[in-house]
Write a protein that holds these residues in place. Structure first.
Motif, short mmCIF file in Angstrom:
data_model
loop_
_atom_site.label_atom_id
_atom_site.label_comp_id
_atom_site.label_asym_id
_atom_site.label_seq_id
_atom_site.Cartn_x
_atom_site.Cartn_y
_atom_site.Cartn_z
N GLU A 1 -9.52 1.43 -3.82
CA GLU A 1 -8.00 0.23 -3.78
C GLU A 1 -8.31 -0.07 -5.42
N ARG A 2 -9.41 -0.30 -5.70
CA ARG A 2 -9.04 -1.41 -6.99
C ARG A 2 -9.10 -0.73 -8.11
N ARG A 3 -9.15 -0.32 -8.41
CA ARG A 3 -8.72 1.51 -9.48
C ARG A 3 -7.22 0.79 -9.17
N TYR A 4 -6.52 0.47 -8.60
CA TYR A 4 -5.38 0.24 -8.72
C TYR A 4 -4.96 -0.93 -8.65
N TRP A 5 -5.65 -1.92 -9.04
CA TRP A 5 -4.99 -3.08 -8.90
C TRP A 5 -4.48 -3.79 -9.64
N ASP A 6 -3.76 -3.37 -10.76
CA ASP A 6 -2.87 -3.80 -11.57
C ASP A 6 -1.14 -3.39 -10.68
N ASP A 7 -1.56 -1.77 -9.95
CA ASP A 7 -0.35 -1.87 -9.50
C ASP A 7 0.11 -2.72 -7.94
N TYR A 8 -0.52 -2.90 -7.59
CA TYR A 8 -1.02 -3.86 -6.37
C TYR A 8 -0.28 -5.81 -6.78
N VAL B 1 1.24 -0.75 0.80
CA VAL B 1 0.03 -0.03 0.05
C VAL B 1 1.11 1.50 0.25
N VAL C 1 1.90 1.88 -3.43
CA VAL C 1 1.10 2.57 -4.50
C VAL C 1 1.28 3.61 -3.98
N HIS C 2 0.29 4.01 -2.63
CA HIS C 2 0.56 5.08 -2.30
C HIS C 2 1.94 5.78 -1.73
N GLU C 3 2.35 6.40 -2.83
CA GLU C 3 3.72 6.49 -2.42
C GLU C 3 3.72 8.00 -1.18
#
Length: 300
Positions: A223-230, A143, A146-148
């Motif tokens: 958070e789902r919008r960042y799926w690929d990043d996760y 996390v 993904v959220h620097e």
């Protein structure tokens, strides 16, 4: 001890999901819907899971009695993958007096004033105990990666915030796990591998069922919008920290019954290899036990 066909069958089902060398690991090679061809109804799966839980309860008692080892089980996953229910079902027969479940929320100001591993290391289980981390120190490479912007709250010196930060954090985690292993801590790490399709289905169930509304948070959609990043962050974490001593298990999570069976089987297999046993009473204690028995018998 698990011997013969029982031990072989457990290993056969666990091996496809165990990662001990991360260099060539690719998350896309692991199907969230995999069941290894197993087909069973809920009652059959529940009965098999109950057997595994009962076995774990017996091993836990020996772990506590022996008192020189501990077990740390980590669960990581995207929202709605089933971490809570897996912990509930797999550990259902464990004595709560010998087990601690820790769920790590947003860090407090005090926790942010320390190094990133500080609040997690304090909860590593004592000898004789089982510790379960519902999310863990890996969040510091997931996390936060993904959220620097979250790094600003950690108040790191600017010279230590660079391109190699995530590689360095993962290397630090691997060293911590290596250290804990040498202190007698069995480290088992589970990534419940959920597909975005199944997550959407479970989110809709939470929204449509009033009794499950409490499980849903607007942040879940964010958070789902960042799926690929996760997924990239998870892949990097598993690559950097999978080892024989502290393996990752990438467990398919689209079918909850299968998820629970594999998690239970992996824990059973790993703890069995510790070859736990009740401690043998020293001669002096045996003499005291015999004297106590004689005294009680004399009362009759």
């Amino acid at each position: 001890m698990l011997r013969g066909d029982i031990g072989k069958n457990i290993t056969r089902y666990v091996d496809p999901f165990r990662i001990t060398k991360g260099a060539d690991f690719r998350l896309k090679d692991h199907d969230p819907g995999e069941t290894l061809g197993l087909k069973m109804d809920k009652s059959e799966a529940a009965e098999l899971l109950a057997s595994g839980s009962e076995w774990l309860a017996k091993e836990q008692e020996m772990l506590y009695a022996q008192g020189n080892r501990s077990v740390l089980i980590l669960f990581q996953a995207m929202d709605a993958a089933g971490k809570d229910s897996t912990i509930k079902h797999v550990m259902s027969r464990i004595n709560p007096q010998g087990c601690d479940v820790v769920s790590f929320k947003q860090p407090s100001d005090e926790e942010l004033s320390h190094d990133f591993m500080w609040r997690y290391a304090a909860h590593v289980p004592a000898r004789g105990r089982i510790g379960i981390f519902n999310r863990s120190y890996y969040e510091e490479t997931l996390v936060v990666r993904v959220h620097e912007a979250l790094l600003e709250k950690q108040k790191l010196p600017p010279e230590f915030v660079g391109k190699r930060l995530w590689d360095e954090r993962l290397a630090d985690i691997a060293r911590f796990e290596d250290y804990w292993t040498r202190q007698g801590v069995l480290v088992l790490k589970f990534f419940l591998n959920l597909s975005p399709t199944e997550q959407k289905k479970r989110f809709l169930e939470r929204l449509d069922n009033p009794e499950k509304n409490w499980k849903f948070s607007p942040s879940d959609i964010a958070e789902r919008r960042y799926w690929d990043d996760y997924m990239h962050a998870y892949e990097e974490a598993i690559r950097a920290t999978a080892s024989k001593a502290a393996p990752w298990y990438v467990v398919p999570a689209d079918n909850k019954w299968f998820t629970r069976l594999i998690v239970a089987a992996a824990i059973v297999e790993a703890i069995d290899k510790l070859d736990l046993a009740y401690p043998v009473a020293p001669e002096l204690l045996q003499q005291q036990l015999a004297a106590a028995r004689a005294e009680l018998a004399a009362e009759d």
